[in-house]
Write an enzyme that holds these catalytic residues in place. Structure first.
Site, PDB file in Angstrom:
ATOM      1  N   THR A  80       0.842  -1.204   0.000  1.00  0.00           N
ATOM      2  CA  THR A  80       0.000   0.000   0.000  1.00  0.00           C
ATOM      3  C   THR A  80       0.871   1.246   0.000  1.00  0.00           C
ATOM      4  OG1 THR A  80      -1.756  -1.190   1.143  1.00  0.00           O
ATOM      5  CG2 THR A  80      -1.799   1.219   1.282  1.00  0.00           C
ATOM      6  N   ASN A 159      -4.959  -9.432  -8.203  1.00  0.00           N
ATOM      7  CA  ASN A 159      -5.063 -10.159  -6.939  1.00  0.00           C
ATOM      8  C   ASN A 159      -6.381 -10.912  -6.782  1.00  0.00           C
ATOM      9  OD1 ASN A 159      -5.656  -7.221  -6.826  1.00  0.00           O
ATOM     10  ND2 ASN A 159      -6.685  -7.818  -4.934  1.00  0.00           N
ATOM     11  N   HIS A 210       5.115  -9.417   2.608  1.00  0.00           N
ATOM     12  CA  HIS A 210       4.323 -10.537   3.148  1.00  0.00           C
ATOM     13  C   HIS A 210       3.620 -11.362   2.084  1.00  0.00           C
ATOM     14  CE1 HIS A 210       0.050  -8.965   3.062  1.00  0.00           C
ATOM     15  NE2 HIS A 210       0.693  -7.822   2.876  1.00  0.00           N
ATOM     16  N   CYS A 333      -8.947  -8.025   0.666  1.00  0.00           N
ATOM     17  CA  CYS A 333      -8.964  -6.622   1.060  1.00  0.00           C
ATOM     18  C   CYS A 333     -10.363  -6.036   0.985  1.00  0.00           C
ATOM     19  CB  CYS A 333      -8.004  -5.830   0.187  1.00  0.00           C
ATOM     20  SG  CYS A 333      -6.368  -6.549   0.219  1.00  0.00           S
TER      21      CYS A 333
HETATM   22  C1  PLP Z   1      -2.154  -6.287  -6.064  1.00  0.00           C
HETATM   23  C2  PLP Z   1      -2.009  -5.744  -4.669  1.00  0.00           C
HETATM   24  N1  PLP Z   1      -1.545  -4.488  -4.494  1.00  0.00           N
HETATM   25  C3  PLP Z   1      -1.377  -3.955  -3.274  1.00  0.00           C
HETATM   26  C4  PLP Z   1      -1.665  -4.672  -2.124  1.00  0.00           C
HETATM   27  C5  PLP Z   1      -1.450  -4.051  -0.784  1.00  0.00           C
HETATM   28  O1  PLP Z   1      -0.285  -4.609  -0.168  1.00  0.00           O
HETATM   29  P1  PLP Z   1      -0.054  -4.537   1.407  1.00  0.00           P
HETATM   30  O2  PLP Z   1      -0.997  -5.510   2.032  1.00  0.00           O
HETATM   31  O3  PLP Z   1       1.363  -4.956   1.603  1.00  0.00           O
HETATM   32  O4  PLP Z   1      -0.289  -3.142   1.827  1.00  0.00           O
HETATM   33  C6  PLP Z   1      -2.178  -5.979  -2.249  1.00  0.00           C
HETATM   34  C7  PLP Z   1      -2.586  -6.734  -1.065  1.00  0.00           C
HETATM   35  O5  PLP Z   1      -3.520  -7.531  -1.114  1.00  0.00           O
HETATM   36  C8  PLP Z   1      -2.341  -6.527  -3.560  1.00  0.00           C
HETATM   37  O6  PLP Z   1      -2.782  -7.777  -3.742  1.00  0.00           O
END
Ligand code: PLP
Length: 399
Positions: A80, A159, A210, A333
């Site tokens: 993020t 994702n 992660h 998410c």
């Molecule tokens: C494609 C994608 N971008 C960004 C993120 C955000 O990453 P983070 O959880 O490390 O903030 C995710 C998390 O699910 C993701 O799948």
């Protein structure tokens, strides 16, 4: 003191697109930095110098793994933050040249919401549609570029449905316009798809520790040399003035170890995951009322995304949870949100059927036995839910 029960090991964890376990090699590399080498890398004394050396090594290891220079790597707190730093940093740095930003309709919220924020400040955000498999057409990206465009942001692998975008072709078209930067959210890619940052042709690329068995709270942004962004948090001079704040040294070291291993093991991991997913897909895809979503070929090897007719994805997750199998509705998410997935609706699925989205994501540590058990339990559970939905007449059409 009551002893907490550890996370139930009998659970079959098939939600690796949401997060992955920390791999032992990363933990081992991190432990001394959490216990003995705890100095602040900015401190001039010996303890600080040791921490600085560990951080410098992590930069070098990541750079070597990605085939880039150490100075092109900025450590952050995760995907993020990397996306926010790239998009806001590039947008504000380029504002005097133009305010148009082109993106796809299927980006993660870390990109979508960052761009929606920029829109409030006068930036024009233009979304390029995708086809029914979730693919962006590079020509459509090119057609959306104008003299006022400063930035293009398209993800490498989705994702929710796993579709892999033709980034190299998009980069080729973006490069035809001088001064337009290309940002790529590659958070789902390491370990799953080959990563060649030189071949990819992007100026900014976001990663998250992660998602490839590194620690949570660690991420990185690749920033091609010469790419100008404005820092988004202010304070110290860390990360060459691009990301202020005392560095998470243990996190950076854990990320570096995990990334290096994930990239080295990628061909073997991807081949194995594709085989396991094929077994699961054959079992699940055979049930009436289940449709597979995403691109049939260009997709993440361990990800299976489904639409179950008449069944709410959240009910599917709950029923499988009771059976000891952890999966996700569409995207982890968006869990808890009543909104149907923007990805599936962009792919043309009606909002009602998009509610039946389930995502099963395998990881490097997934075993054959786990997939065998999942291939037995998931079809039976989904068929039972589908039959119950039909019995009460709530069935909806799967597009
Ligand atoms: C494609 C994608 N971008 C960004 C993120 C955000 O990453 P983070 O959880 O490390 O903030 C995710 C998390 O699910 C993701 O799948």
């Amino acid at each position: 003191m009551t002893r907490r029960r550890p996370y139930n090991r009998a659970v079959i964890y098939l939600d690796h697109a949401a997060t992955t376990p920390l791999r032992p090699e990363a933990l081992e590399a991190m432990l001394p930095l959490l216990t003995e080498t705890y100095g602040n890398p900015s401190s001039p004394h010996a303890a600080g110098r040791r921490a600085r050396a560990a951080l410098d090594d992590a930069h070098d290891r990541v750079a070597q793994a990605l085939g880039v220079q150490s100075r092109e790597v900025v450590f952050t707190s995760g995907g993020t933050e990397s996306n926010n730093l790239a998009l806001k940093g590039a947008a504000w740095a380029g504002r005097s040249r133009g305010q148009r930003i082109v993106t796809s309709a299927v980006e993660h919220h870390a990109v979508r919401h960052a761009l929606a924020h920029l829109e409030k400040f006068g930036f024009e955000i233009v979304e390029v549609p995708v086809d029914a498999t979730g693919l962006v057409d590079p020509d459509a990206v090119e057609a959306a570029l104008t003299d006022r465009t400063i930035l293009v942001s398209v993800m490498l692998a989705n994702n929710e449905v796993g579709t892999i975008q033709p980034i190299a072709q998009i980069a080729e078209r973006v490069r035809r316009r001088r001064g337009v930067l290309l940002h790529v959210d590659a958070v789902q890619a390491p370990g799953a798809v080959p990563l060649d940052l030189q071949g990819l042709g992007a100026d900014l690329v976001a990663f998250s520790g992660h998602k490839f068995e590194g620690p949570k709270g660690s991420g990185l942004l690749f920033l091609r040399q010469g790419t100008h962004i404005l820092a988004q948090q202010h304070g110290g001079t860390q990360e060459r003035h691009r990301r202020a704040g005392t560095e998470n040294v243990a996190g950076a070291v854990g990320l570096a170890v995990a990334l290096d291993l994930a990239l080295r093991e990628q061909p073997a991991t991807a081949a194995r995951l594709a085989g396991l997913r094929g077994r699961l897909e054959a079992a699940v895809g055979a049930i009436a009322g289940v449709a597979l979503t995403g691109h049939p070929l260009d997709r993440l090897p361990g990800l299976l995304s489904l639409l179950v007719s008449g069944v709410d994805g959240a009910d599917g997750v709950a029923a499988l949870d009771l059976e000891g199998i952890a999966v996700s509705v569409g995207s982890a998410c968006t869990t808890g949100s009543l909104e149907p997935s923007h990805v599936l609706t962009a792919m043309g699925y009606p909002a009602e059927s998009a509610r039946g989205a389930l995502r099963v994501s395998l990881g490097r540590t997934t075993t054959d036995d786990e997939v065998d058990r999942a291939a037995e339990v998931i079809p039976v559970t989904l068929a039972r839910l589908g039959a119950a939905a039909r019995a009460v007449g709530t069935i909806g059409a799967v597009a």
